[in-house]
Design a protein around this motif. Structure first.
Motif, PDB file in Angstrom:
ATOM      1  N   GLY A 149       0.812  -1.210   0.000  1.00  0.00           N
ATOM      2  CA  GLY A 149       0.000   0.000   0.000  1.00  0.00           C
ATOM      3  C   GLY A 149       0.847   1.261   0.000  1.00  0.00           C
ATOM      4  N   VAL A 150       1.937   1.246   0.788  1.00  0.00           N
ATOM      5  CA  VAL A 150       2.840   2.395   0.840  1.00  0.00           C
ATOM      6  C   VAL A 150       3.554   2.577  -0.493  1.00  0.00           C
ATOM      7  N   ALA A 151       3.984   1.470  -1.093  1.00  0.00           N
ATOM      8  CA  ALA A 151       4.816   1.540  -2.290  1.00  0.00           C
ATOM      9  C   ALA A 151       4.035   1.849  -3.566  1.00  0.00           C
ATOM     10  N   THR A 152       2.772   1.437  -3.633  1.00  0.00           N
ATOM     11  CA  THR A 152       2.035   1.571  -4.888  1.00  0.00           C
ATOM     12  C   THR A 152       1.193   2.835  -4.958  1.00  0.00           C
ATOM     13  N   GLN A 156      -3.668   7.018  -1.456  1.00  0.00           N
ATOM     14  CA  GLN A 156      -4.950   6.337  -1.316  1.00  0.00           C
ATOM     15  C   GLN A 156      -4.966   5.415  -0.113  1.00  0.00           C
ATOM     16  N   PHE A 157      -3.860   4.703   0.096  1.00  0.00           N
ATOM     17  CA  PHE A 157      -3.757   3.793   1.242  1.00  0.00           C
ATOM     18  C   PHE A 157      -3.942   4.545   2.540  1.00  0.00           C
ATOM     19  N   PHE A 158      -3.432   5.760   2.598  1.00  0.00           N
ATOM     20  CA  PHE A 158      -3.527   6.566   3.806  1.00  0.00           C
ATOM     21  C   PHE A 158      -4.894   7.244   3.951  1.00  0.00           C
ATOM     22  N   ILE A 159      -5.795   7.012   3.011  1.00  0.00           N
ATOM     23  CA  ILE A 159      -7.213   7.325   3.200  1.00  0.00           C
ATOM     24  C   ILE A 159      -7.944   6.067   3.665  1.00  0.00           C
ATOM     25  N   ALA A 192       8.135  10.498   5.218  1.00  0.00           N
ATOM     26  CA  ALA A 192       8.847   9.941   4.071  1.00  0.00           C
ATOM     27  C   ALA A 192       8.351   8.538   3.751  1.00  0.00           C
ATOM     28  N   ALA A 193       8.174   8.258   2.463  1.00  0.00           N
ATOM     29  CA  ALA A 193       7.694   6.945   2.045  1.00  0.00           C
ATOM     30  C   ALA A 193       8.665   5.841   2.458  1.00  0.00           C
TER      31      ALA A 193
END
Length: 276
Positions: A149-152, A156-159, A192-193
């Motif tokens: 989720g973080v990488a792609t 959106q993942f953080f919603i 940071a990602a």
């Protein structure tokens, strides 16, 4: 607010409110957030006369986006640097989720007199990952999904995370707060990602068993029974059992992010423990 520079040159941002001679309460945030996640608690304990402090973990919030050091040993070392710079003694340390793991590792290593009590809220210890010795843990695929989720599509993942399992907003009848969702996203996207990606391993694969066994100060272990991020049965009761002076307090039906959804319940309970 201010900053502390660690031995490797990392700048750690922190907030420091209240009387300099007040007893310090230090807050440790969860993944992938920042010190801002504690605003409610900081204002509550500030009004009680405490000196309240919260920092952004390296790679998170306003602290340096470092290429390395996204592991619990380094996180704890950063807290040691912060406590030393602010000359904190007799402090209360409160950690949520990943921050609870950071608290466990720090308190186990802190100089005598630095820490008076600790509180672990929805915290990751003793170990989240399913292993032969921890059969009740979560499978590695759960955490691979976090990394994916973080990488792609981190935005959106953080919603999706705060809209669903983090605050329990995916439960029937849940009272959804768009403000909490938006604030979670805001804090997360500040970081940071690479730090968020690597921290997944830190919070899921670090075994805190020996840290918990070494802690001498009183510790409150507070956990919601409907925690969908750090499942209750494989965390809070086990942590409380490993501590020399641990108190388990369970919150029926409350979610992982209960500090934000139910501060009216949690804040007085934490205050009562700190004063006891």
């Amino acid at each position: 607010m201010g900053t502390v520079t660690t031995d490797d040159g990392t700048t750690i941002f922190y907030k420091d409110w209240g009387p300099r001679d007040g007893q310090p309460v230090v807050f440790h945030h969860g993944w992938p957030l920042s010190a801002d996640d504690w605003d409610n608690q900081m204002l509550f304990f500030l009004a009680q006369g405490y000196r309240v402090i919260a920092h952004d973990r390296r790679g998170h919030g306003r602290s340096t986006q470092t290429p390395t050091g996204h592991d619990m040993d380094t996180y704890a070392a950063d807290v040691i640097a912060l406590a030393d710079a602010l000359d904190l003694h007799g402090a209360f340390h409160i950690g949520h989720s990943t921050g609870g793991g950071e608290v466990a590792r720090y308190v186990a290593r802190a100089e005598p007199g630095r820490v008076a009590k600790a509180v672990l809220v929805g915290a990751v210890p003793p170990l989240m990952l399913k292993t032969e010795s921890n059969p009740g843990g979560l499978p590695i695929e759960t955490f691979d999904a976090f990394r994916r989720g973080v990488a792609t599509n981190r935005a959106q993942f953080f919603i999706d995370v705060p809209s669903g399992p983090f605050y329990g907003f995916n439960r029937p009848g849940a009272k959804v707060s768009q403000g909490l969702i938006d604030n979670w996203w805001r804090q997360a996207m500040m970081g940071a990602a690479n730090a968020h990606y690597e921290c997944v391993k830190a919070f899921s694969e670090t075994d805190f068993t020996e840290d918990l066994k070494q802690i001498d100060v009183p510790v409150l272990v507070a956990h919601g029974t409907d925690d969908q991020v750090v499942p209750y049965e494989d965390s809070a009761p086990l942590s409380a059992g490993l501590l020399k002076n641990g108190t388990l307090k369970s919150y029926e039906g409350l979610p992982h992010g209960m500090l934000s959804t139910n501060p009216d319940v949690l804040n007085p309970d934490i205050l009562a423990f700190l004063k006891s």
